[in-house]
Design a protein around this motif. Sequence first.
Motif, PDB file in Angstrom:
ATOM      1  N   ILE A  64      32.530 110.398 -44.474  1.00  0.00           N
ATOM      2  CA  ILE A  64      31.070 110.443 -44.463  1.00  0.00           C
ATOM      3  C   ILE A  64      30.691 111.844 -44.004  1.00  0.00           C
ATOM      4  O   ILE A  64      30.658 112.136 -42.809  1.00  0.00           O
ATOM      5  N   GLY A  65      30.469 112.696 -44.957  1.00  0.00           N
ATOM      6  CA  GLY A  65      30.176 114.086 -44.644  1.00  0.00           C
ATOM      7  C   GLY A  65      29.754 114.839 -45.889  1.00  0.00           C
ATOM      8  O   GLY A  65      29.862 114.335 -47.002  1.00  0.00           O
ATOM      9  N   ARG A 130      25.434  99.148 -43.543  1.00  0.00           N
ATOM     10  CA  ARG A 130      26.433  98.491 -42.688  1.00  0.00           C
ATOM     11  C   ARG A 130      25.818  97.859 -41.438  1.00  0.00           C
ATOM     12  O   ARG A 130      26.521  97.330 -40.609  1.00  0.00           O
ATOM     13  N   LYS A 131      24.487  97.963 -41.329  1.00  0.00           N
ATOM     14  CA  LYS A 131      23.772  97.398 -40.172  1.00  0.00           C
ATOM     15  C   LYS A 131      24.332  97.930 -38.851  1.00  0.00           C
ATOM     16  O   LYS A 131      24.663  97.188 -37.940  1.00  0.00           O
ATOM     17  N   MET A 132      24.445  99.261 -38.805  1.00  0.00           N
ATOM     18  CA  MET A 132      24.936  99.962 -37.617  1.00  0.00           C
ATOM     19  C   MET A 132      23.842 100.912 -37.162  1.00  0.00           C
ATOM     20  O   MET A 132      22.995 101.313 -37.960  1.00  0.00           O
ATOM     21  N   ASP A 133      23.878 101.291 -35.882  1.00  0.00           N
ATOM     22  CA  ASP A 133      22.914 102.305 -35.463  1.00  0.00           C
ATOM     23  C   ASP A 133      23.446 103.682 -35.873  1.00  0.00           C
ATOM     24  O   ASP A 133      24.645 103.885 -36.039  1.00  0.00           O
ATOM     25  N   ILE A 134      22.520 104.598 -36.059  1.00  0.00           N
ATOM     26  CA  ILE A 134      22.858 105.914 -36.605  1.00  0.00           C
ATOM     27  C   ILE A 134      23.854 106.673 -35.729  1.00  0.00           C
ATOM     28  O   ILE A 134      24.737 107.370 -36.237  1.00  0.00           O
ATOM     29  N   ASP A 135      23.768 106.513 -34.408  1.00  0.00           N
ATOM     30  CA  ASP A 135      24.703 107.201 -33.511  1.00  0.00           C
ATOM     31  C   ASP A 135      26.130 106.689 -33.701  1.00  0.00           C
ATOM     32  O   ASP A 135      27.085 107.457 -33.636  1.00  0.00           O
ATOM     33  N   SER A 136      26.274 105.377 -33.941  1.00  0.00           N
ATOM     34  CA  SER A 136      27.610 104.814 -34.188  1.00  0.00           C
ATOM     35  C   SER A 136      28.197 105.352 -35.480  1.00  0.00           C
ATOM     36  O   SER A 136      29.389 105.633 -35.569  1.00  0.00           O
ATOM     37  N   VAL A 137      27.339 105.513 -36.491  1.00  0.00           N
ATOM     38  CA  VAL A 137      27.804 106.068 -37.762  1.00  0.00           C
ATOM     39  C   VAL A 137      28.232 107.519 -37.572  1.00  0.00           C
ATOM     40  O   VAL A 137      29.319 107.916 -37.994  1.00  0.00           O
ATOM     41  N   ALA A 141      31.683 109.715 -38.441  1.00  0.00           N
ATOM     42  CA  ALA A 141      31.414 110.465 -39.681  1.00  0.00           C
ATOM     43  C   ALA A 141      32.030 111.858 -39.608  1.00  0.00           C
ATOM     44  O   ALA A 141      33.197 112.007 -39.277  1.00  0.00           O
ATOM     45  N   GLU A 142      31.247 112.863 -39.932  1.00  0.00           N
ATOM     46  CA  GLU A 142      31.683 114.266 -39.930  1.00  0.00           C
ATOM     47  C   GLU A 142      32.893 114.501 -40.819  1.00  0.00           C
ATOM     48  O   GLU A 142      33.756 115.321 -40.527  1.00  0.00           O
TER      49      GLU A 142
END
Length: 200
Positions: A64-65, A130-137, A141-142
């Motif tokens: 995810i980047g 994925r019903k996740m908060d953005i900080d968890s993603v 990621a990166e």
Amino acid sequence: VLRVNSPGGSAFASEQIWEALQYFKSKKKPLYVSMGDYAASGGYYISCGADSIFADRTTITGSIGVFGMIPDFSGLVTDRLGVNFSTVETNPNGAGISTMESMTPSQYAAMQQSVETIYDLFTSRVATGRKMDIDSVKAIAEGRVWIGSRALELGLVDRLGSLDTTIAALADNLGLDTDAVVRYPLSQEKFWEKMLRESG
């Protein structure tokens, strides 16, 4: 069931496919994704909005980047080949980005902003799908890649299983028999393939 076997590619194309799949879902049709050897970057982008994602234990996924790259051939072309370029512009960004000269600071800043905008969109698509908060993603990621078993632990996929497992799960969810499966695109059997099949 959408079979994804892709290392990624164009962010624009990924967004277009993601939108088409969301339109498909808006017609009250379930969308399951079956990941092949890899479903990374753009492959994950188009998968993240599915109702259920299946991956093989060794599927390479995530990534995810976003990155952007403009090569600068000015040294090669001018220094090695002796070819020089010059432009006439009505404003500092009139000619746009060229591979025959280095980017200006304003061009670099514009490109960096574009990369960050696409990254924010990508991570928000994953968070929503994925019903996740953005900080968890963003924590996973990166551009990092994960194998299927680890992606399951991280919440990037729902289950481990093959294409057949995915088809069976969707058929079971819909109360259908897997004999009703139709594969697209429809393939035309070649003459020699038919001969081999019929010859046993």
